[in-house]
Design a protein around this motif. Structure first.
Motif, PDB file in Angstrom:
ATOM      1  N   ILE A 337       0.841  -1.195   0.000  1.00  0.00           N
ATOM      2  CA  ILE A 337       0.000   0.000   0.000  1.00  0.00           C
ATOM      3  C   ILE A 337       0.876   1.246   0.000  1.00  0.00           C
ATOM      4  O   ILE A 337       1.711   1.444   0.885  1.00  0.00           O
ATOM      5  CB  ILE A 337      -0.910   0.021   1.244  1.00  0.00           C
ATOM      6  CG1 ILE A 337      -1.761  -1.256   1.313  1.00  0.00           C
ATOM      7  CG2 ILE A 337      -1.795   1.260   1.245  1.00  0.00           C
ATOM      8  CD1 ILE A 337      -2.514  -1.414   2.624  1.00  0.00           C
ATOM      9  N   SER A 338       0.672   2.103  -0.998  1.00  0.00           N
ATOM     10  CA  SER A 338       1.389   3.376  -1.094  1.00  0.00           C
ATOM     11  C   SER A 338       0.576   4.481  -0.450  1.00  0.00           C
ATOM     12  O   SER A 338      -0.545   4.778  -0.894  1.00  0.00           O
ATOM     13  CB  SER A 338       1.646   3.736  -2.562  1.00  0.00           C
ATOM     14  OG  SER A 338       2.569   2.863  -3.161  1.00  0.00           O
ATOM     15  N   CYS A 339       1.130   5.101   0.583  1.00  0.00           N
ATOM     16  CA  CYS A 339       0.500   6.259   1.235  1.00  0.00           C
ATOM     17  C   CYS A 339       1.256   7.504   0.791  1.00  0.00           C
ATOM     18  O   CYS A 339       2.230   7.922   1.422  1.00  0.00           O
ATOM     19  CB  CYS A 339       0.522   6.095   2.750  1.00  0.00           C
ATOM     20  SG  CYS A 339      -0.408   4.654   3.333  1.00  0.00           S
ATOM     21  N   TRP A 340       0.805   8.082  -0.295  1.00  0.00           N
ATOM     22  CA  TRP A 340       1.525   9.170  -0.959  1.00  0.00           C
ATOM     23  C   TRP A 340       1.587  10.429  -0.107  1.00  0.00           C
ATOM     24  O   TRP A 340       2.508  11.229  -0.233  1.00  0.00           O
ATOM     25  CB  TRP A 340       0.845   9.443  -2.300  1.00  0.00           C
ATOM     26  CG  TRP A 340       1.546  10.384  -3.208  1.00  0.00           C
ATOM     27  CD1 TRP A 340       2.773  10.233  -3.790  1.00  0.00           C
ATOM     28  CD2 TRP A 340       1.026  11.627  -3.698  1.00  0.00           C
ATOM     29  NE1 TRP A 340       3.058  11.297  -4.605  1.00  0.00           N
ATOM     30  CE2 TRP A 340       2.000  12.164  -4.569  1.00  0.00           C
ATOM     31  CE3 TRP A 340      -0.151  12.334  -3.493  1.00  0.00           C
ATOM     32  CZ2 TRP A 340       1.819  13.384  -5.231  1.00  0.00           C
ATOM     33  CZ3 TRP A 340      -0.339  13.538  -4.151  1.00  0.00           C
ATOM     34  CH2 TRP A 340       0.644  14.050  -5.008  1.00  0.00           C
ATOM     35  N   GLY A 341       0.623  10.610   0.781  1.00  0.00           N
ATOM     36  CA  GLY A 341       0.602  11.813   1.612  1.00  0.00           C
ATOM     37  C   GLY A 341       1.559  11.753   2.787  1.00  0.00           C
ATOM     38  O   GLY A 341       2.335  12.680   3.024  1.00  0.00           O
ATOM     39  N   THR A 342       1.531  10.656   3.539  1.00  0.00           N
ATOM     40  CA  THR A 342       2.378  10.535   4.731  1.00  0.00           C
ATOM     41  C   THR A 342       3.778  10.027   4.409  1.00  0.00           C
ATOM     42  O   THR A 342       4.677  10.109   5.250  1.00  0.00           O
ATOM     43  CB  THR A 342       1.738   9.584   5.745  1.00  0.00           C
ATOM     44  OG1 THR A 342       1.464   8.326   5.110  1.00  0.00           O
ATOM     45  CG2 THR A 342       0.449  10.172   6.292  1.00  0.00           C
ATOM     46  N   GLU A 344       4.448   6.868   3.844  1.00  0.00           N
ATOM     47  CA  GLU A 344       4.599   5.514   4.374  1.00  0.00           C
ATOM     48  C   GLU A 344       4.257   4.482   3.305  1.00  0.00           C
ATOM     49  O   GLU A 344       3.323   4.655   2.514  1.00  0.00           O
ATOM     50  CB  GLU A 344       3.687   5.304   5.587  1.00  0.00           C
ATOM     51  CG  GLU A 344       3.916   3.961   6.276  1.00  0.00           C
ATOM     52  CD  GLU A 344       3.139   3.805   7.571  1.00  0.00           C
ATOM     53  OE1 GLU A 344       3.537   2.975   8.405  1.00  0.00           O
ATOM     54  OE2 GLU A 344       2.136   4.528   7.753  1.00  0.00           O
ATOM     55  N   PHE A 345       5.033   3.417   3.280  1.00  0.00           N
ATOM     56  CA  PHE A 345       4.775   2.286   2.381  1.00  0.00           C
ATOM     57  C   PHE A 345       4.581   1.054   3.259  1.00  0.00           C
ATOM     58  O   PHE A 345       5.436   0.721   4.081  1.00  0.00           O
ATOM     59  CB  PHE A 345       5.946   2.086   1.417  1.00  0.00           C
ATOM     60  CG  PHE A 345       5.694   1.030   0.376  1.00  0.00           C
ATOM     61  CD1 PHE A 345       4.827   1.279  -0.676  1.00  0.00           C
ATOM     62  CD2 PHE A 345       6.311  -0.205   0.446  1.00  0.00           C
ATOM     63  CE1 PHE A 345       4.584   0.316  -1.640  1.00  0.00           C
ATOM     64  CE2 PHE A 345       6.075  -1.170  -0.513  1.00  0.00           C
ATOM     65  CZ  PHE A 345       5.215  -0.908  -1.563  1.00  0.00           C
ATOM     66  N   LEU A 346       3.435   0.393   3.087  1.00  0.00           N
ATOM     67  CA  LEU A 346       3.007  -0.651   4.005  1.00  0.00           C
ATOM     68  C   LEU A 346       2.926  -2.011   3.336  1.00  0.00           C
ATOM     69  O   LEU A 346       2.615  -2.119   2.139  1.00  0.00           O
ATOM     70  CB  LEU A 346       1.629  -0.307   4.575  1.00  0.00           C
ATOM     71  CG  LEU A 346       1.566   0.894   5.516  1.00  0.00           C
ATOM     72  CD1 LEU A 346       0.154   1.463   5.570  1.00  0.00           C
ATOM     73  CD2 LEU A 346       2.036   0.487   6.903  1.00  0.00           C
ATOM     74  N   GLN A 347       3.174  -3.034   4.141  1.00  0.00           N
ATOM     75  CA  GLN A 347       2.990  -4.418   3.706  1.00  0.00           C
ATOM     76  C   GLN A 347       2.037  -5.102   4.687  1.00  0.00           C
ATOM     77  O   GLN A 347       2.216  -5.000   5.908  1.00  0.00           O
ATOM     78  CB  GLN A 347       4.324  -5.161   3.682  1.00  0.00           C
ATOM     79  CG  GLN A 347       4.234  -6.618   3.233  1.00  0.00           C
ATOM     80  CD  GLN A 347       5.485  -7.405   3.614  1.00  0.00           C
ATOM     81  OE1 GLN A 347       5.816  -7.548   4.793  1.00  0.00           O
ATOM     82  NE2 GLN A 347       6.211  -7.894   2.611  1.00  0.00           N
ATOM     83  N   TYR A 348       1.015  -5.770   4.150  1.00  0.00           N
ATOM     84  CA  TYR A 348       0.077  -6.535   4.970  1.00  0.00           C
ATOM     85  C   TYR A 348       0.049  -7.987   4.502  1.00  0.00           C
ATOM     86  O   TYR A 348       0.069  -8.251   3.291  1.00  0.00           O
ATOM     87  CB  TYR A 348      -1.336  -5.968   4.861  1.00  0.00           C
ATOM     88  CG  TYR A 348      -1.616  -4.783   5.758  1.00  0.00           C
ATOM     89  CD1 TYR A 348      -2.299  -4.947   6.959  1.00  0.00           C
ATOM     90  CD2 TYR A 348      -1.195  -3.513   5.408  1.00  0.00           C
ATOM     91  CE1 TYR A 348      -2.558  -3.859   7.792  1.00  0.00           C
ATOM     92  CE2 TYR A 348      -1.451  -2.422   6.224  1.00  0.00           C
ATOM     93  CZ  TYR A 348      -2.129  -2.605   7.415  1.00  0.00           C
ATOM     94  OH  TYR A 348      -2.385  -1.521   8.230  1.00  0.00           O
ATOM     95  N   GLY A 360       4.929  -4.976   7.657  1.00  0.00           N
ATOM     96  CA  GLY A 360       6.084  -4.153   7.304  1.00  0.00           C
ATOM     97  C   GLY A 360       5.706  -2.721   7.011  1.00  0.00           C
ATOM     98  O   GLY A 360       4.580  -2.424   6.616  1.00  0.00           O
ATOM     99  N   SER A 361       6.664  -1.803   7.239  1.00  0.00           N
ATOM    100  CA  SER A 361       6.455  -0.386   6.970  1.00  0.00           C
ATOM    101  C   SER A 361       7.800   0.294   6.768  1.00  0.00           C
ATOM    102  O   SER A 361       8.753   0.034   7.506  1.00  0.00           O
ATOM    103  CB  SER A 361       5.705   0.270   8.146  1.00  0.00           C
ATOM    104  OG  SER A 361       5.708   1.679   8.028  1.00  0.00           O
ATOM    105  N   MET A 387       3.334   4.843  -7.491  1.00  0.00           N
ATOM    106  CA  MET A 387       3.119   3.659  -8.318  1.00  0.00           C
ATOM    107  C   MET A 387       4.056   2.538  -7.894  1.00  0.00           C
ATOM    108  O   MET A 387       5.281   2.703  -7.898  1.00  0.00           O
ATOM    109  CB  MET A 387       3.339   3.984  -9.794  1.00  0.00           C
ATOM    110  CG  MET A 387       2.260   4.890 -10.376  1.00  0.00           C
ATOM    111  SD  MET A 387       0.570   4.297 -10.134  1.00  0.00           S
ATOM    112  CE  MET A 387       0.589   2.765 -11.040  1.00  0.00           C
ATOM    113  N   VAL A 388       3.473   1.398  -7.524  1.00  0.00           N
ATOM    114  CA  VAL A 388       4.247   0.293  -6.969  1.00  0.00           C
ATOM    115  C   VAL A 388       4.127  -0.928  -7.873  1.00  0.00           C
ATOM    116  O   VAL A 388       3.051  -1.220  -8.396  1.00  0.00           O
ATOM    117  CB  VAL A 388       3.793  -0.052  -5.529  1.00  0.00           C
ATOM    118  CG1 VAL A 388       2.290  -0.279  -5.447  1.00  0.00           C
ATOM    119  CG2 VAL A 388       4.526  -1.258  -4.992  1.00  0.00           C
TER     120      VAL A 388
END
Length: 464
Positions: A337-342, A344-348, A360-361, A387-388
């Motif tokens: 998940i790409s959080c373009w504002g904060t 942060e790049f997340l893994q679930y 992951g983060s 874009m990921v």
């Protein structure tokens, strides 16, 4: 182009595709945002760790006209060509279909014989798209069992409805509008399918006139951007069902269905909630013969000093995550998940799609945080994970930091200094930034990434 044997980059199942050789090159759309009369480009990036030019730009194809805004692009053919009910396995994955979201011009790019020196073989002008399909602003490209499918944000006038058109995979002629009965669908954005269910899913953003000058606060606060998914009969091309998330949840964008065709579910990222600026991930799924949708991940906004925020956000005193892209590994285990504002790049872990677990983060860039890269730890970065793309074996993750020129200007008014990074993903979960891979694009802005031979969002499969 036909081959004697099926293209070796085609695989019957995602499980088999995960055993494919590692990619050595990536193709990246590059936007010229300076309005200086120079065109956009398609970049070729060396992603082979054994190469002396690893992490560098090793090829570049300039477009013939300025002002395209290259955005999303895709292959002419993929593993869907192996589907038994519409087989054409001797097609070659060779051409990239590269639209301009601003110009509505479509470029057909040949990546052979030397993928570091791609060539344009055909340009389809916007007047042709408007005449043959009634659409403009082509957005997402997917290879399907019957040809090349492309979504479009709206009509030739910049209003709706948006939808999907189909291209011939050999001549690249536009065949026409895909929908026979669109029902209530008006707004458009992304699309994908469940080949095993003969079902297409589409999402919503806004018409060109709603998005091309940036986020319109009046439309946003009235809940006027897209907030529904649409379910279609893929072969009959007819609308079946609307899954409304509620007007609070604005901009239901990227779709990632399960890769295993026996699994009837998928994920959609929602950019922002009007209630609290949070972002969210929703799961669509089969529910007693019908399709249902459920929110499974909430990502809250982060409090911030108004002085550190762009004008659009000052009154909120918070940074919204702004989920602008997601991706799903081929084994359907990890959602990115790409959080373009904060920033942060997340893994679930989504092995149980109804109950995701954060594994992951990492942070890079961000509206306020401006987190740096290990290769340049003291240099603040702007933009954020956008874009990921995920490698077929799930071990490598790439992303860029530019969203869309008019929206870049609103959320990062100091200008986007564009970069591309790579993360190493662990089989058990977790990820780390590759300290050796940090590519800066100078006066261009990187957007979508496509990996040589295919990736986690390029192919669909007919076998488990």
């Amino acid at each position: 182009m036909e081959l004697w044997k099926p293209d070796p980059t085609f695989y019957p199942s995602p499980r088999m595709a995960m055993k494919a050789p590692a990619e050595k090159l990536a193709f990246v759309s590059l936007l010229n945002a300076e309005n200086n009369g120079r065109p956009d480009a398609l970049g070729v990036v060396d992603v082979d760790p054994a190469s002396r030019t690893y992490g560098g730009l090793v090829g570049r194809l300039d477009m013939p006209n300025p002002g395209d805004e290259l955005h999303h692009f895709g292959w002419n053919a993929c593993s869907a060509c192996l589907c038994p009910y519409m087989p054409h396995p001797h097609t070659e994955r060779r051409y990239l279909i590269v639209p301009g979201i601003k110009s509505s011009r479509i470029h057909i790019v040949d990546t052979k014989p030397d993928p570091r020196k791609p060539k344009i073989i055909k340009v389809i002008e916007p007047s042709v798209l408007a005449e043959r399909a009634g659409y403009s602003r082509p957005h997402t490209v997917h290879c399907g069992p019957e040809g090349i499918y492309c979504s479009a944000l709206g009509s030739a006038t910049g209003e709706g409805p948006g939808g999907i058109f189909v291209m011939d995979p050999d001549s690249f002629e536009i065949l026409g509008k895909w929908e026979i009965d669109r029902g209530p669908q008006y707004l458009a954005y992304d699309f994908w399918w469940h080949l095993g269910q003969d079902t297409m899913i589409t999402s919503e953003w806004g018409t060109p006139n709603m998005v091309e000058t940036g986020v319109n606060p009046e439309i946003l606060l009235k809940g006027g951007y897209g907030h529904s998914l649409h379910v279609w009969d893929l072969q009959k091309r007819r609308h079946l069902q609307t899954l409304d998330l509620g007007a609070e949840y604005q901009m239901a964008l990227e779709l990632r269905p399960a890769h295993d065709p026996s699994r009837a579910y998928g994920f959609v990222g929602v950019v922002v909630s009007l209630k609290d600026l949070s972002a969210s991930i929703w799961l669509w799924h089969r529910d007693n013969g019908k399709w249902g949708v459920k929110k499974v991940i909430d990502i809250p906004a982060e409090p911030a000093d108004a002085e550190t925020l762009p004008p659009l956000l000052k009154g909120f005193k918070a940074v919204p995550p702004l989920i602008t892209d997601i991706n799903l590994s081929l084994d359907d285990r990890f959602l990115y998940i790409s959080c373009w504002g904060t920033g942060e790049f997340l893994q679930y872990d989504v092995s149980d799609p109804f109950h995701p677990k954060k594994t992951g983060s990492v942070h890079l860039g961000g509206i306020v945080r401006r987190a740096g890269h290990p290769k340049k730890p003291s240099a603040p970065l702007n933009g954020g994970p956008q874009m990921v793309e995920v490698s077929r074996d799930g071990r490598r993750v790439y992303f860029t930091n530019s969203l869309y020129a008019p929206w870049d200007a609103q959320f990062y008014p100091d200008g986007i200094q564009s970069w591309m990074v790579k993360l190493d993903a662990k089989p058990e979960g977790g990820m780390e930034i590759d300290p050796k891979f940090f590519l800066e694009f100078g006066d261009l802005r990187g957007h979508q990434v496509r990996l040589e031979g295919g990736d986690a969002s390029s192919d669909s499969y007919c076998y488990s």
